[in-house]
Design a protein around this motif. Structure first.
Motif, PDB file in Angstrom:
ATOM      1  N   VAL A 112       0.857  -1.185   0.000  1.00 37.82           N
ATOM      2  CA  VAL A 112       0.000   0.000   0.000  1.00 37.82           C
ATOM      3  C   VAL A 112       0.892   1.233   0.000  1.00 37.82           C
ATOM      4  O   VAL A 112       1.830   1.324   0.796  1.00 37.82           O
ATOM      5  CB  VAL A 112      -0.934   0.040   1.238  1.00 37.82           C
ATOM      6  N   ALA A 113       0.606   2.160  -0.900  1.00 38.92           N
ATOM      7  CA  ALA A 113       1.298   3.449  -0.926  1.00 38.92           C
ATOM      8  C   ALA A 113       0.253   4.542  -0.709  1.00 38.92           C
ATOM      9  O   ALA A 113      -0.769   4.577  -1.388  1.00 38.92           O
ATOM     10  CB  ALA A 113       2.003   3.668  -2.256  1.00 38.92           C
ATOM     11  N   VAL A 114       0.512   5.393   0.259  1.00 41.73           N
ATOM     12  CA  VAL A 114      -0.364   6.541   0.505  1.00 41.73           C
ATOM     13  C   VAL A 114       0.409   7.779   0.068  1.00 41.73           C
ATOM     14  O   VAL A 114       1.432   8.120   0.657  1.00 41.73           O
ATOM     15  CB  VAL A 114      -0.765   6.640   1.997  1.00 41.73           C
ATOM     16  N   GLU A 115      -0.066   8.387  -0.994  1.00 40.54           N
ATOM     17  CA  GLU A 115       0.591   9.573  -1.541  1.00 40.54           C
ATOM     18  C   GLU A 115      -0.234  10.801  -1.206  1.00 40.54           C
ATOM     19  O   GLU A 115      -1.443  10.819  -1.439  1.00 40.54           O
ATOM     20  CB  GLU A 115       0.723   9.466  -3.053  1.00 40.54           C
ATOM     21  N   GLU A 116       0.439  11.818  -0.671  1.00 39.05           N
ATOM     22  CA  GLU A 116      -0.243  13.064  -0.362  1.00 39.05           C
ATOM     23  C   GLU A 116       0.121  14.110  -1.405  1.00 39.05           C
ATOM     24  O   GLU A 116       1.287  14.285  -1.748  1.00 39.05           O
ATOM     25  CB  GLU A 116       0.121  13.530   1.036  1.00 39.05           C
ATOM     26  N   VAL A 117      -0.906  14.770  -1.903  1.00 34.42           N
ATOM     27  CA  VAL A 117      -0.740  15.783  -2.936  1.00 34.42           C
ATOM     28  C   VAL A 117      -1.110  17.136  -2.342  1.00 34.42           C
ATOM     29  O   VAL A 117      -2.179  17.278  -1.736  1.00 34.42           O
ATOM     30  CB  VAL A 117      -1.654  15.472  -4.149  1.00 34.42           C
ATOM     31  N   PRO A 118      -0.244  18.139  -2.481  1.00 34.12           N
ATOM     32  CA  PRO A 118      -0.592  19.469  -1.973  1.00 34.12           C
ATOM     33  C   PRO A 118      -1.853  20.009  -2.649  1.00 34.12           C
ATOM     34  O   PRO A 118      -2.101  19.747  -3.834  1.00 34.12           O
ATOM     35  CB  PRO A 118       0.613  20.336  -2.332  1.00 34.12           C
ATOM     36  N   ALA A 119      -2.636  20.763  -1.914  1.00 37.67           N
ATOM     37  CA  ALA A 119      -3.877  21.325  -2.446  1.00 37.67           C
ATOM     38  C   ALA A 119      -3.619  22.249  -3.639  1.00 37.67           C
ATOM     39  O   ALA A 119      -4.507  22.462  -4.453  1.00 37.67           O
ATOM     40  CB  ALA A 119      -4.628  22.076  -1.354  1.00 37.67           C
ATOM     41  N   THR A 120      -2.404  22.756  -3.751  1.00 41.70           N
ATOM     42  CA  THR A 120      -2.057  23.615  -4.890  1.00 41.70           C
ATOM     43  C   THR A 120      -1.771  22.818  -6.151  1.00 41.70           C
ATOM     44  O   THR A 120      -1.669  23.388  -7.229  1.00 41.70           O
ATOM     45  CB  THR A 120      -0.821  24.483  -4.565  1.00 41.70           C
ATOM     46  N   HIS A 121      -1.649  21.486  -6.018  1.00 44.28           N
ATOM     47  CA  HIS A 121      -1.327  20.636  -7.162  1.00 44.28           C
ATOM     48  C   HIS A 121      -2.479  19.726  -7.575  1.00 44.28           C
ATOM     49  O   HIS A 121      -2.312  18.890  -8.447  1.00 44.28           O
ATOM     50  CB  HIS A 121      -0.099  19.776  -6.853  1.00 44.28           C
ATOM     51  N   TRP A 122      -3.617  19.855  -6.918  1.00 42.50           N
ATOM     52  CA  TRP A 122      -4.765  18.995  -7.221  1.00 42.50           C
ATOM     53  C   TRP A 122      -5.917  19.897  -7.642  1.00 42.50           C
ATOM     54  O   TRP A 122      -6.277  20.825  -6.918  1.00 42.50           O
ATOM     55  CB  TRP A 122      -5.151  18.204  -5.980  1.00 42.50           C
ATOM     56  N   THR A 123      -6.470  19.602  -8.799  1.00 44.01           N
ATOM     57  CA  THR A 123      -7.536  20.457  -9.313  1.00 44.01           C
ATOM     58  C   THR A 123      -8.786  19.646  -9.634  1.00 44.01           C
ATOM     59  O   THR A 123      -8.730  18.435  -9.861  1.00 44.01           O
ATOM     60  CB  THR A 123      -7.117  21.188 -10.607  1.00 44.01           C
ATOM     61  N   ALA A 124      -9.890  20.340  -9.662  1.00 47.33           N
ATOM     62  CA  ALA A 124     -11.160  19.798 -10.142  1.00 47.33           C
ATOM     63  C   ALA A 124     -11.854  20.936 -10.870  1.00 47.33           C
ATOM     64  O   ALA A 124     -11.913  22.062 -10.361  1.00 47.33           O
ATOM     65  CB  ALA A 124     -12.021  19.292  -8.994  1.00 47.33           C
TER      66      ALA A 124
END
Length: 70
Positions: free
Chosen positions: A41-53
């Motif tokens: 299992v890999a849990v990757e965290e993405v900064p809110a500045t790098h994730w879009t919708a």
């Protein structure tokens, strides 16, 4: 060897991420019968500045919500 990859917005504690990995491992092993030692299992965290919708970052959405008081 199953590999489960979780991507989520950053901000959760190391303890929370470890519990996510444990729960996913236990659940996958229970359902499939695979030895938990063979489940990765890999849990990757993405900064809110790098994730879009919808073309807008989650950082911008949070800022907008804070400005609107919600």
């Amino acid at each position: 060897m199953p590999f489960i990859n979780v991507k989520q917005l950053s901000g959760r504690s190391d303890e929370q991420n470890a519990e996510i990995a444990r729960a996913l491992t236990e659940t996958y092993a229970r359902i499939t019968g695979v030895d938990p030692q063979n489940i990765w299992v890999a849990v990757e965290e993405v900064p809110a500045t790098h994730w879009t919708a919808g073309g807008e970052t989650f950082a911008a959405r949070r800022a907008k919500a804070a400005a609107e008081g919600s």
